[in-house]
Write an enzyme that holds these catalytic residues in place. Structure first.
Site, PDB file in Angstrom:
ATOM      1  N   ARG A 191       0.949  -1.311  -0.062  1.00  0.00           N
ATOM      2  CA  ARG A 191      -0.145   0.052  -0.038  1.00  0.00           C
ATOM      3  C   ARG A 191       0.880   1.242  -0.029  1.00  0.00           C
ATOM      4  NH1 ARG A 191      -2.513  -0.334   6.325  1.00  0.00           N
ATOM      5  NH2 ARG A 191      -0.674   0.084   7.349  1.00  0.00           N
TER       6      ARG A 191
ATOM      7  N   GLU B  29      -2.351  -8.602   6.621  1.00  0.00           N
ATOM      8  CA  GLU B  29      -2.574  -8.330   8.007  1.00  0.00           C
ATOM      9  C   GLU B  29      -3.552  -9.199   8.516  1.00  0.00           C
ATOM     10  OE1 GLU B  29      -1.416  -3.744   8.776  1.00  0.00           O
ATOM     11  OE2 GLU B  29      -3.552  -3.981   8.237  1.00  0.00           O
TER      12      GLU B  29
ATOM     13  N   ASN C 207      -5.393   7.475   4.412  1.00  0.00           N
ATOM     14  CA  ASN C 207      -5.218   6.707   5.701  1.00  0.00           C
ATOM     15  C   ASN C 207      -3.858   6.939   6.085  1.00  0.00           C
ATOM     16  OD1 ASN C 207      -6.118   4.598   7.540  1.00  0.00           O
ATOM     17  ND2 ASN C 207      -4.271   3.437   6.924  1.00  0.00           N
ATOM     18  N   GLU C 208      -3.543   7.585   7.355  1.00  0.00           N
ATOM     19  CA  GLU C 208      -2.260   7.796   7.864  1.00  0.00           C
ATOM     20  C   GLU C 208      -1.276   8.323   7.015  1.00  0.00           C
ATOM     21  OE1 GLU C 208      -1.029   3.999   9.417  1.00  0.00           O
ATOM     22  OE2 GLU C 208      -2.514   4.237  11.575  1.00  0.00           O
TER      23      GLU C 208
ATOM     24  N   TRP D 166       6.389  -2.660  15.789  1.00  0.00           N
ATOM     25  CA  TRP D 166       6.854  -2.223  14.394  1.00  0.00           C
ATOM     26  C   TRP D 166       8.187  -2.698  14.438  1.00  0.00           C
ATOM     27  CZ3 TRP D 166       2.350  -0.373  16.097  1.00  0.00           C
ATOM     28  CH2 TRP D 166       1.468  -0.245  15.083  1.00  0.00           C
TER      29      TRP D 166
ATOM     30  N   GLU E   4      -8.262   4.359  15.628  1.00  0.00           N
ATOM     31  CA  GLU E   4      -8.047   2.833  15.413  1.00  0.00           C
ATOM     32  C   GLU E   4      -7.026   2.487  16.737  1.00  0.00           C
ATOM     33  OE1 GLU E   4      -5.485   1.947  12.386  1.00  0.00           O
ATOM     34  OE2 GLU E   4      -6.582   2.838  10.780  1.00  0.00           O
TER      35      GLU E   4
END
Ligand code: GAL
Length: 694
Positions: A114, A360, A152-153, A316, A307
């Site tokens: 993405r 995910e 998104n982000e 991470w 979220e």
């Protein structure tokens, strides 16, 4: 145009990312049935749906969203409808190869994950704007659309030629002349002087260290360019006539490519994705940290937790996000209440139903792979019921902030970027760690904490802490002077703060050049410590990572180094001003318990109020202001049972709190306080001696 906070929702939301495109149609019906059962109110829809919504360039197919939005609406649910621009489809790559991002080492990325786009590529911007416009026109008046979730982000970086051209345009606007740029960046060093604008490039891979001012400006440009990506979509959505709030989800703890203060001013509602990054007790302090940042970015108004993870602690690493530990139900509930108490208008999750395929697959969800007969789903139902019981908390106060704090931390993304620039006096300088460390100890002291923008008026705070903000502009310095000298404020400054101007040019003559006068000290030398090395102070404290050779000029020493090369020299100092202002300086990185002790003294000296007097270890208290009164949230993260006594209504039982309530480990209470009782002395929270299991 800017953000319009009056559009923000005035009720509590519960739900999360719902990705119906991943499932056969019959699962959607099951989803909606389970959402109702759990008390879900809101689904975030369409975040990664671009390839379904526009299967070929210019050909839209909205059946997915038509059907999904209608289904939600028929069931009394609503949606944050996303624009899908964080993940362009594969056709986009082939049609517009120049719009793919190029990394600093010159590698052109391709689709398969993405976020593969160049933020400055015209083809990407046009395609994004087209689909956002189409969504606005089609769904701007859909009754299920509660809000817009743009992208998104945001945070993707690119070093390609499109980026280079846009970066130069931005630099010309900032500096006007090349002379000004050369001077700001200090290009005399290493023969970097630019003679033509075309010679200025993004900081691509090079032989050795980059110029730090160049890196910093590239980060600033990236943030501004991404903000333009956001505002053009926001304006297109608004042009459809929709009055629903427009937001985009910020990301913490690691994704720091945006300057959040300027971004927040452009949003109707600030929203945050927040993933605990630790399995230990520090997770709770971390949740508070994320929430305090988001609320403060929102100007003290309500914001939204867009979220969090339902059942996993995420780590991470180089391989992306992975779930490394189980998040037990009570922790998920307590964390949700902690965000809520700090101003969130609810608790949304990534994601509703766990995916069975894709990158995910193994991320936790409200409906896990096991299905609804699971701890995860039962916890979701419990949270839904809890949020219903405390619904009144959502009504924002008529005036003033949703949380009142006497203590603030100065926070700016540029402080973080500055310490990522390499070539620093110590590799152990870490901005986010420095801020979080200070916040954590204030949290453990039971303080409500705001973060504030450099340059803002600080007059309403009793104590302001400034951790490691290396570069400072004039406005920031002026605001700090005013705070201490005119507003009688107490300030505490930590190492590597104010050592340079806003372009990271050091102010010579002794550190911290920008604040030397205010603090009344002159630091002659920085003496970083290697891992394992410590300094001792004469009050029994120890410091690590950092020490300094400090001369007091107009300040007095409050602690001195003991032993070693700095023995007898000032370690912490204060300059006192007529009118009560105090400017404290701390020249080492104190051990956590010592930092807590130091901050406790400063809090006391400044007269800053705790939320509730003394709290047993592990108990968190936070007060949220509402339209008709205040709400006290008490969370027991500790291992022992505690007793809570005070005036108010237990919102979960609906009963007045006539007898002291016992709060078992992992338990929580939400109290609607009686009028006039919203002060720290009204409550007694004490540890209870209980037999095991009692
Ligand atoms: C967030 C992101 C989600 C999902 C989640 C779990 O940062 O917005 O789409 O990827 O992390 O990793």
């Amino acid at each position: 145009m800017s953000g319009d906070p009056s559009r923000a929702p005035r009720r509590l939301l519960f739900g999360g990312d719902w990705n119906p495109e991943q499932w056969p149609r019959e699962v959607w019906d099951d989803d909606v049935r389970l959402m109702r059962e759990a008390g879900v109110t809101t689904a975030t829809l369409g975040v990664f749906s671009w390839s379904v919504l526009e299967p070929e360039e210019g050909r839209y197919d909205f059946r997915l969203l038509d059907d999904a939005l209608d289904l939600l609406h028929r069931n009394g649910l609503d949606a944050f409808l996303a624009t899908p621009t964080a993940s362009p489809p594969p056709w986009f790559t082939l049609a517009h190869p120049d719009a793919l991002p190029v990394s600093a080492d010159g590698t052109r990325l391709t689709h398969g994950s993405r976020d593969t786009y160049c933020l400055a590529a015209p083809a990407y911007r046009e395609a994004s704007l087209r689909i956002a416009t189409a969504l606005g026109e089609r769904y701007g008046d859909h009754p299920a659309v509660l809000g817009w979730h743009v992208h998104n982000e945001y945070g993707t970086q690119c070093w390609c030629d499109h980026a280079a051209a846009a970066f130069r345009t931005w630099l010309r606007a900032r500096y006007d002349t090349l002379d000004a740029l050369n001077s700001a960046w200090g290009t005399a060093f290493w023969s970097q002087r630019y003679g033509e604008w075309e010679q200025v490039l993004p900081p691509r891979a090079t032989q050795y260290l980059h110029n730090p001012a160049h890196l910093l400006d590239f980060k600033r440009w990236t943030s501004d360019e991404l903000l333009a990506c956001f505002t053009e979509q926001r304006d297109a959505l608004r042009a459809s006539g929709s009055t629903a709030p427009v937001t985009t989800n910020f990301m913490l703890p690691t994704w720091n490519h945006l300057e959040q203060w300027s971004w927040s001013r452009e949003q109707d509602l600030v929203s945050l994705d927040h993933y605990l990054d630790t399995t230990g007790p520090d997770g709770e302090a971390h949740a508070a940290y994320g929430a305090d940042l988001a609320r403060s970015w929102a100007g003290g108004r309500p914001w939204l937790l867009m979220e969090q993870s339902a059942g996993g602690i995420t780590t991470w690493g180089a391989g992306g996000a992975s779930t490394t530990a189980h998040k037990e139900p009570s922790r998920m509930l307590r964390n949700s209440l902690s965000y809520l108490a700090r101003g969130s208008q609810g608790s949304l999750f990534f994601q509703w139903r766990a995916s069975t395929a894709g990158a995910e697959t193994w991320h936790s969800a409200l409906v896990p792979h096991a299905g609804p007969d699971s701890e995860g789903f039962r916890t979701a139902c419990e949270l839904g019921a809890t949020l219903r019981a405390v619904a009144e908390m959502a009504e924002p106060p008529v005036d003033g902030p949703v949380v009142e704090a006497d203590v603030a931390l100065l926070w700016h993304a540029e402080g973080w970027w500055a310490l990522e620039s390499g070539g620093l006096p110590s590799e152990r300088l870490d901005y986010s760690d420095a801020v979080r460390r200070t916040h954590r100890e204030l949290y453990h002291l039971g303080m409500a904490v705001d973060v504030v923008e450099p340059g803002a008026d600080l007059g309403r705070y009793r104590l302001v802490a400034v951790p490691s903000l290396a570069g400072m502009d004039d406005a920031t310095v002026t605001a700090l002077h005013r705070y201490v000298k005119e507003q009688g404020g107490h300030l505490v400054v930590f190492p590597f703060t104010g050592v340079a101007d806003q372009n990271l040019r050091v102010v010579a003559g002794g550190y911290p050049g920008r604040l030397r006068d205010l603090l009344g000290v002159r630091v002659e030398q920085m003496r970083p410590l290697v891992p394992g090395e410590e300094v001792r102070l004469d009050d029994g404290s120890t410091g690590a990572s950092w020490s300094e050779l400090v001369h007091t000029e107009q300040a007095g020493a409050t602690r001195r180094y003991l032993g070693g090369g700095l023995s007898g020299l000032p370690a912490t100092t204060v300059r006192e001003y007529e009118g009560g202002g105090q400017a404290h300086y701390v020249s080492t990185e104190l051990a956590p318990a010592d930092l807590r002790r130091l901050l406790a003294g400063l809090v006391r000296g400044a007269g800053a109020r705790r939320v509730v007097g003394d709290l047993p270890e592990g108990v968190e208290a936070i007060r949220r202001r509402g339209a008709r009164g205040s709400f006290l949230v008490l969370l027991n993260h500790g291992p022992g049972t505690v007793t809570c006594a005070g005036p108010g209504l237990d919102m979960l039982s609906g009963q007045p709190l006539e007898q002291p309530a016992r709060l078992h480990p992992g338990g929580y209470l939400v109290i609607k306080e009686d009028a006039g009782s919203s002060h720290s002395d009204a409550w007694q929270v004490t540890a209870t001696d209980t037999a095991p299991g009692g």
